[in-house]
Design a protein around this motif. Structure first.
Motif, PDB file in Angstrom:
ATOM      1  N   ASN A 226       0.722  -1.556   0.331  1.00 45.28           N
ATOM      2  CA  ASN A 226       0.190   0.267   0.265  1.00 45.28           C
ATOM      3  C   ASN A 226       0.782   1.098   0.081  1.00 45.28           C
ATOM      4  O   ASN A 226       1.096   2.555   0.697  1.00 45.28           O
ATOM      5  N   LEU A 227       1.993   1.383  -0.813  1.00 44.34           N
ATOM      6  CA  LEU A 227       2.931   2.196  -1.096  1.00 44.34           C
ATOM      7  C   LEU A 227       3.234   3.616  -2.191  1.00 44.34           C
ATOM      8  O   LEU A 227       3.615   4.027  -2.010  1.00 44.34           O
ATOM      9  N   ILE A 228       2.179   3.180  -2.799  1.00 44.03           N
ATOM     10  CA  ILE A 228       1.833   3.692  -4.141  1.00 44.03           C
ATOM     11  C   ILE A 228       0.590   4.855  -4.011  1.00 44.03           C
ATOM     12  O   ILE A 228      -0.188   4.159  -3.780  1.00 44.03           O
ATOM     13  N   PRO A 229       1.193   5.239  -4.652  1.00 49.04           N
ATOM     14  CA  PRO A 229       0.280   7.062  -4.196  1.00 49.04           C
ATOM     15  C   PRO A 229      -1.087   6.356  -5.170  1.00 49.04           C
ATOM     16  O   PRO A 229      -0.591   6.463  -6.178  1.00 49.04           O
ATOM     17  N   THR A 230      -2.190   7.588  -4.481  1.00 50.11           N
ATOM     18  CA  THR A 230      -3.485   7.147  -5.155  1.00 50.11           C
ATOM     19  C   THR A 230      -3.330   8.299  -6.980  1.00 50.11           C
ATOM     20  O   THR A 230      -3.910   7.975  -7.346  1.00 50.11           O
ATOM     21  N   GLU A 231      -2.671   9.751  -6.682  1.00 46.85           N
ATOM     22  CA  GLU A 231      -2.571  10.601  -6.639  1.00 46.85           C
ATOM     23  C   GLU A 231      -0.792  10.912  -7.304  1.00 46.85           C
ATOM     24  O   GLU A 231      -0.444  11.852  -6.789  1.00 46.85           O
TER      25      GLU A 231
END
Length: 422
Positions: A226-231
């Motif tokens: 869960n480290l990839i930014p959503t934006e």
């Protein structure tokens, strides 16, 4: 007075047993003091004694006071029906079997020397940190080194437990076990459990298939953590998100909610992003890593095996979308030392056992070549004259402190037993 002292006295015959008498005046001869198994039931099993020329075989129960028999409700427990001798420090009450016959009782305080008792009391007088802190440095080298070796392998066997659990979960896939254990140790104390859950959530068959493209490995590790930014802002971040979505769809496995990783209080080189980028590069560069680490025992070879950096993006980043000055971010030797101590050697040990091979000497040679760990426990031992030269010694001291000193098991400790001898 505690029962562990009486166990010690009985087990090692630290009393005058030349002319023993029971509390009722019967002559007593000890042929075999029994086996100290530390199981439920009596303290010593399969003992043999002679009472008034009659030979008896059975079990021995030990208490501080004879009335403890009733306090512990042994009269209601069938495990104690075969007790042939009740050994106590103080005989304050007669004890009877279910058939109303009295159990012979030996009152030990009549037969233990003043010197043995004084040594015990001195050992069990609490100091500032551990009971024997003022005496530990006086233990002779042979006794201390022998005990250290036993402590080291006790600690290694404890480290083997999660390895065996993972082996069951992965259906005996040693490569998968290594990947999970490495991931856990890459996370250090703060993120170890989160990294382990992340690694277990990715079928290792997927890691094998995607290892030829480091960006795909990065996408899997960052995505499952869960480290990839959503934006996303930078092209790399957008690409990693696309790769992650593609891998999830391609391999048909479910993204699970993972324990959040922590950046707080970490130096930048220990950020979870950097450690995962290093793990991805390691599995990109070193195909079939398990077969390689099994055959390595020389520390220089370990340093060479883990001589990898991070991909180009992470040489100029510590976090997504935040550029920083370029730095190669290779593994430090101290970090590789930790991997050898906490992952490589335990797996080598466990794998060799599964193959019926004996590699204890090889493991000791490896650990003697690893630099000593630095932590509060090791530093404290040094103040009492116990200075460590290598990781073998630091690991044994950690086992000593955690499993013996902290649990007051002085009479099960090789050092405590030596000090009791005076």
């Amino acid at each position: 007075m505690k029962e562990d002292f009486l166990h010690y006295v009985w087990q090692y015959k630290k009393f005058d047993f030349s002319n023993l008498k029971t509390s009722t005046g019967d002559s007593l001869t000890i042929i075999n003091s029994g086996q100290y198994l530390q199981l439920s039931g009596p303290d010593f099993f399969n003992a043999q004694i002679i009472l008034n020329e009659q030979k008896w075989a059975g079990n021995i129960e030990i208490h501080v006071k004879s009335s403890d028999w009733y306090l512990h409700q042994h009269e209601k427990d069938a495990n104690y029906d075969n007790v042939i001798l009740h050994v106590v420090w103080e005989n304050d009450a007669p004890i009877f079997r279910k058939d109303n016959t009295e159990i012979p009782t030996l009152e030990l305080k009549k037969y233990v020397s003043k010197e043995v008792l004084e040594n015990y009391l001195k050992l069990k007088t609490k100091k500032t940190w551990i009971y024997c802190e003022n005496e530990i440095a006086s233990i002779d080298d042979f006794s201390f080194n022998s005990w250290q070796e036993r402590l080291f392998f006790e600690r290694l066997e404890r480290k083997e437990i999660p390895i065996l659990e993972l082996l069951k979960e992965t259906e005996n896939d040693w490569e998968a076990v290594l990947f999970c254990m490495l991931a856990k140790n890459f996370g250090l104390n703060t993120n170890g459990e989160a990294f382990l859950k992340m690694a277990k959530s990715i079928p290792f068959s997927v890691i094998r298939k995607e290892s030829f493209e480091v960006e795909n490995l990065e996408a899997l590790l960052f995505g499952m953590a869960n480290l990839i930014p959503t934006e996303a802002e930078e092209n790399y971040t957008k690409d990693i998100q696309k790769r992650f979505d593609y891998c999830i769809q391609k391999h048909q496995f479910q993204k699970k909610i993972i324990t959040p990783v922590q950046f707080f209080k970490h130096r930048p080189d220990n950020f979870p992003t950097i450690r995962l980028a290093q793990l991805a590069m390691l599995y990109h560069v070193q195909q079939n890593l398990f077969s390689k680490i099994i055959s390595v025992s020389n520390m220089e070879d370990f340093y060479q095996l883990f001589n990898v950096s991070v991909s180009n993006y992470w040489q100029t980043h510590y976090q997504f979308d935040k550029e920083s000055p370029r730095k190669k971010k290779s593994f430090s030797k101290s970090f590789i030392d930790l991997l050898v101590i906490n992952t490589i050697v335990p797996i080598q040990f466990s794998f060799a056992k599964s193959q019926g091979k004996e590699i204890s000497e090889t493991i000791l040679e490896t650990m003697n070549a690893v630099h000593p760990e630095k932590n509060n426990v090791i530093e404290k031992f040094a103040t009492f004259g116990i200075k460590s030269k290598n990781a073998f010694e630091t690991q044994s001291l950690l086992q000593l402190k955690n499993e013996y000193c902290d649990k007051s098991k002085c009479l099960e400790c090789g050092i405590g037993i030596q000090l009791l001898k005076g």
